[in-house]
Design a protein around this motif. Structure first.
Motif, PDB file in Angstrom:
ATOM      1  N   VAL A  30       0.844  -1.188   0.000  1.00 21.17           N
ATOM      2  CA  VAL A  30       0.000   0.000   0.000  1.00 21.17           C
ATOM      3  C   VAL A  30       0.885   1.245   0.000  1.00 21.17           C
ATOM      4  N   PRO A  31       1.019   1.938  -1.126  1.00 24.95           N
ATOM      5  CA  PRO A  31       1.806   3.177  -1.150  1.00 24.95           C
ATOM      6  C   PRO A  31       1.067   4.299  -0.430  1.00 24.95           C
ATOM      7  N   ILE A  32       1.798   5.064   0.367  1.00 26.01           N
ATOM      8  CA  ILE A  32       1.183   6.142   1.140  1.00 26.01           C
ATOM      9  C   ILE A  32       2.027   7.405   1.020  1.00 26.01           C
ATOM     10  N   ALA A  33       1.430   8.515   1.361  1.00 29.21           N
ATOM     11  CA  ALA A  33       2.193   9.757   1.440  1.00 29.21           C
ATOM     12  C   ALA A  33       3.166   9.652   2.612  1.00 29.21           C
ATOM     13  N   ALA A  34       4.364  10.141   2.426  1.00 27.21           N
ATOM     14  CA  ALA A  34       5.394  10.051   3.468  1.00 27.21           C
ATOM     15  C   ALA A  34       5.194  11.159   4.494  1.00 27.21           C
ATOM     16  N   ARG A  35       4.120  11.026   5.279  1.00 27.23           N
ATOM     17  CA  ARG A  35       3.755  12.052   6.261  1.00 27.23           C
ATOM     18  C   ARG A  35       3.757  11.524   7.692  1.00 27.23           C
ATOM     19  N   TRP A  36       3.643  10.202   7.846  1.00 20.95           N
ATOM     20  CA  TRP A  36       3.464   9.629   9.165  1.00 20.95           C
ATOM     21  C   TRP A  36       4.716   8.888   9.614  1.00 20.95           C
ATOM     22  N   SER A  37       4.920   8.839  10.914  1.00 20.10           N
ATOM     23  CA  SER A  37       6.080   8.161  11.467  1.00 20.10           C
ATOM     24  C   SER A  37       5.967   6.650  11.277  1.00 20.10           C
ATOM     25  N   ALA A  38       7.093   5.963  11.427  1.00 22.61           N
ATOM     26  CA  ALA A  38       7.093   4.502  11.339  1.00 22.61           C
ATOM     27  C   ALA A  38       6.198   3.904  12.422  1.00 22.61           C
ATOM     28  N   ASP A  39       6.189   4.512  13.604  1.00 20.31           N
ATOM     29  CA  ASP A  39       5.336   4.017  14.681  1.00 20.31           C
ATOM     30  C   ASP A  39       3.864   4.128  14.309  1.00 20.31           C
ATOM     31  N   MET A  40       3.480   5.234  13.675  1.00 21.08           N
ATOM     32  CA  MET A  40       2.093   5.420  13.279  1.00 21.08           C
ATOM     33  C   MET A  40       1.711   4.429  12.189  1.00 21.08           C
ATOM     34  N   VAL A  41       2.573   4.250  11.223  1.00 18.62           N
ATOM     35  CA  VAL A  41       2.290   3.321  10.129  1.00 18.62           C
ATOM     36  C   VAL A  41       2.176   1.898  10.660  1.00 18.62           C
ATOM     37  N   LYS A  42       3.070   1.522  11.557  1.00 17.71           N
ATOM     38  CA  LYS A  42       2.996   0.189  12.151  1.00 17.71           C
ATOM     39  C   LYS A  42       1.714   0.026  12.949  1.00 17.71           C
ATOM     40  N   ALA A  43       1.294   1.076  13.653  1.00 14.55           N
ATOM     41  CA  ALA A  43       0.055   1.009  14.422  1.00 14.55           C
ATOM     42  C   ALA A  43      -1.146   0.799  13.512  1.00 14.55           C
ATOM     43  N   VAL A  44      -1.150   1.449  12.363  1.00 15.06           N
ATOM     44  CA  VAL A  44      -2.239   1.281  11.406  1.00 15.06           C
ATOM     45  C   VAL A  44      -2.280  -0.153  10.878  1.00 15.06           C
ATOM     46  N   THR A  45      -1.121  -0.685  10.501  1.00 15.51           N
ATOM     47  CA  THR A  45      -1.102  -2.059   9.973  1.00 15.51           C
ATOM     48  C   THR A  45      -1.483  -3.060  11.056  1.00 15.51           C
ATOM     49  N   LYS A  46      -1.015  -2.859  12.266  1.00 14.68           N
ATOM     50  CA  LYS A  46      -1.349  -3.760  13.373  1.00 14.68           C
ATOM     51  C   LYS A  46      -2.850  -3.742  13.643  1.00 14.68           C
ATOM     52  N   ALA A  47      -3.437  -2.553  13.692  1.00 22.42           N
ATOM     53  CA  ALA A  47      -4.864  -2.447  13.937  1.00 22.42           C
ATOM     54  C   ALA A  47      -5.676  -3.070  12.802  1.00 22.42           C
ATOM     55  N   THR A  48      -5.185  -2.929  11.580  1.00 28.71           N
ATOM     56  CA  THR A  48      -5.867  -3.529  10.434  1.00 28.71           C
ATOM     57  C   THR A  48      -5.864  -5.042  10.529  1.00 28.71           C
ATOM     58  N   VAL A  49      -4.718  -5.606  10.848  1.00 26.96           N
ATOM     59  CA  VAL A  49      -4.600  -7.062  10.974  1.00 26.96           C
ATOM     60  C   VAL A  49      -5.437  -7.572  12.139  1.00 26.96           C
ATOM     61  N   GLU A  50      -5.439  -6.847  13.247  1.00 33.35           N
ATOM     62  CA  GLU A  50      -6.241  -7.259  14.399  1.00 33.35           C
ATOM     63  C   GLU A  50      -7.731  -7.244  14.062  1.00 33.35           C
ATOM     64  N   ARG A  51      -8.144  -6.277  13.261  1.00 31.45           N
ATOM     65  CA  ARG A  51      -9.551  -6.237  12.853  1.00 31.45           C
ATOM     66  C   ARG A  51      -9.885  -7.447  11.985  1.00 31.45           C
ATOM     67  N   LEU A  52      -8.998  -7.814  11.093  1.00 30.12           N
ATOM     68  CA  LEU A  52      -9.212  -9.016  10.280  1.00 30.12           C
ATOM     69  C   LEU A  52      -9.363 -10.247  11.166  1.00 30.12           C
ATOM     70  N   ALA A  53      -8.446 -10.388  12.128  1.00 30.61           N
ATOM     71  CA  ALA A  53      -8.447 -11.569  12.994  1.00 30.61           C
ATOM     72  C   ALA A  53      -9.671 -11.611  13.898  1.00 30.61           C
ATOM     73  N   GLN A  54     -10.142 -10.445  14.344  1.00 27.75           N
ATOM     74  CA  GLN A  54     -11.318 -10.390  15.204  1.00 27.75           C
ATOM     75  C   GLN A  54     -12.597 -10.652  14.419  1.00 27.75           C
ATOM     76  N   THR A  55     -12.643 -10.162  13.183  1.00 28.46           N
ATOM     77  CA  THR A  55     -13.840 -10.316  12.363  1.00 28.46           C
ATOM     78  C   THR A  55     -13.951 -11.720  11.775  1.00 28.46           C
ATOM     79  N   LEU A  56     -12.811 -12.280  11.364  1.00 22.42           N
ATOM     80  CA  LEU A  56     -12.793 -13.603  10.720  1.00 22.42           C
ATOM     81  C   LEU A  56     -11.747 -14.487  11.389  1.00 22.42           C
ATOM     82  N   PRO A  57     -11.962 -14.873  12.645  1.00 27.55           N
ATOM     83  CA  PRO A  57     -10.950 -15.652  13.367  1.00 27.55           C
ATOM     84  C   PRO A  57     -10.706 -17.033  12.774  1.00 27.55           C
ATOM     85  N   GLU A  58     -11.669 -17.528  11.992  1.00 26.92           N
ATOM     86  CA  GLU A  58     -11.468 -18.816  11.347  1.00 26.92           C
ATOM     87  C   GLU A  58     -10.558 -18.717  10.128  1.00 26.92           C
TER      88      GLU A  58
END
Length: 294
Positions: free
Chosen positions: A153-181
């Motif tokens: 996912v290409p993004i504008a280079a505006r956010w810190s690495a910590d913020m970008v990692k937080a976004v990806t982590k939250a996205t993956v957690e939402r996937l796992a919570q919504t479709l745990p199977e």
């Protein structure tokens, strides 16, 4: 002309491919591959004795005065020189060297657990794409050259690495919570049996991901190949293309499957709000905790 030492050394006993074969592959791919390497920190997997011998992961330039200076590849000549020095795989970081504190891409690495059928990987990639769409983001797809798939996912280079990692982590957690199977957000073989582990750790500050068109140091010498989403259903594995077949695939492509990728500068603002993350107005990084709104 570059002199190739030990050109007949077999790199991959499974196919009999030699060091010269690999160098010729990278020579044929340089025009496509160098743009994915240029301007980024590069890490290399070296295999002086081929894929069956000891391998070395190198991320710093030994020729630089600064011991921490990142490796760089900005030309076909540098790419081939690295291959001559027994580099098999090329990896890149999520930042450009001109802005090392602000990533310009996110990577979702879909890794199948034991016993997972390939059609579930295809479905998983589509589900990741659908969630990204809900977050206002577009992802580009490529094979890993191994067992999995990468959504970049290409993004504008505006956010810190910590913020970008937080976004990806939250996205993956939402996937796992919504479709745990289907998905799991925790690493470890025991956690992912029959499910897909989406590795958000690829978005750590110094993390790297195998570059587009790079070979993999695995039996068969699979290649990480960019593909269009329309090709996903025809895909048979994450290593469908190899050093022997990748160039032939490109020769029959009518359109660039990653058209628009290089110029995409997507905002994370909508995703941050949708995922319930807080961030400071200067976008320096995620605030502690999450907002109460989901």
């Amino acid at each position: 002309m570059l002199r190739i030492s030990h050109p007949d050394r077999v790199i991959d006993p499974l196919t009999g491919l030699t060091k010269l074969d690999l160098v010729r592959y990278y020579e044929s791919m340089a025009d496509r591959m160098v743009p994915h390497l240029k301007g980024r920190p590069v890490a290399e997997v070296r295999g002086p004795q081929g894929i069956g011998g000891q391998q070395f992961f190198q991320r710093h330039d030994p020729a630089a005065e600064d011991d921490e200076a990142p490796l760089q590849i900005a030309s076909a000549e540098q790419l081939l020189a690295a291959a001559q020095l027994n580099v098999i795989e090329f990896h890149t970081g999520n930042v450009k060297l001109r802005a090392p504190a602000k990533p310009d891409r996110m990577v979702f690495d879909l890794d199948p657990g034991e016993g997972l059928a390939w059609p579930h990987m295809q479905e998983g990639a589509e589900l990741v794409r659908a969630l990204l769409h809900e977050l206002g983001l577009q992802g580009w797809l490529k094979t890993s050259g191994g067992k999995g798939l990468h959504v970049v996912v290409p993004i504008a280079a505006r956010w810190s690495a910590d913020m970008v990692k937080a976004v990806t982590k939250a996205t993956v957690e939402r996937l796992a919570q919504t479709l745990p199977e289907r998905f799991v957000a925790k690493s470890g073989p025991a956690n992912r049996v029959g499910r897909i582990f989406v590795d958000y750790l690829r978005n750590g500050e110094t993390a790297t991901t195998v570059a587009a068109f790079s070979a993999r140091a695995r039996p068969g010498l699979g290649v990480s190949m960019p593909i269009h989403w329309d090709q996903l259903r025809e895909l048979e594995s994450g290593a469908q293309w190899t050093v022997q077949t990748a160039r032939d695939q490109l020769s029959v492509e009518k359109h660039d499957p990653w058209a628009g990728y290089a110029d995409a500068r997507q905002s994370l603002t909508a995703a941050i709000k949708t995922l319930g993350l807080k961030f400071a107005p200067n976008a320096a990084g995620p605030a502690r905790g999450r907002s109460r709104k989901s």
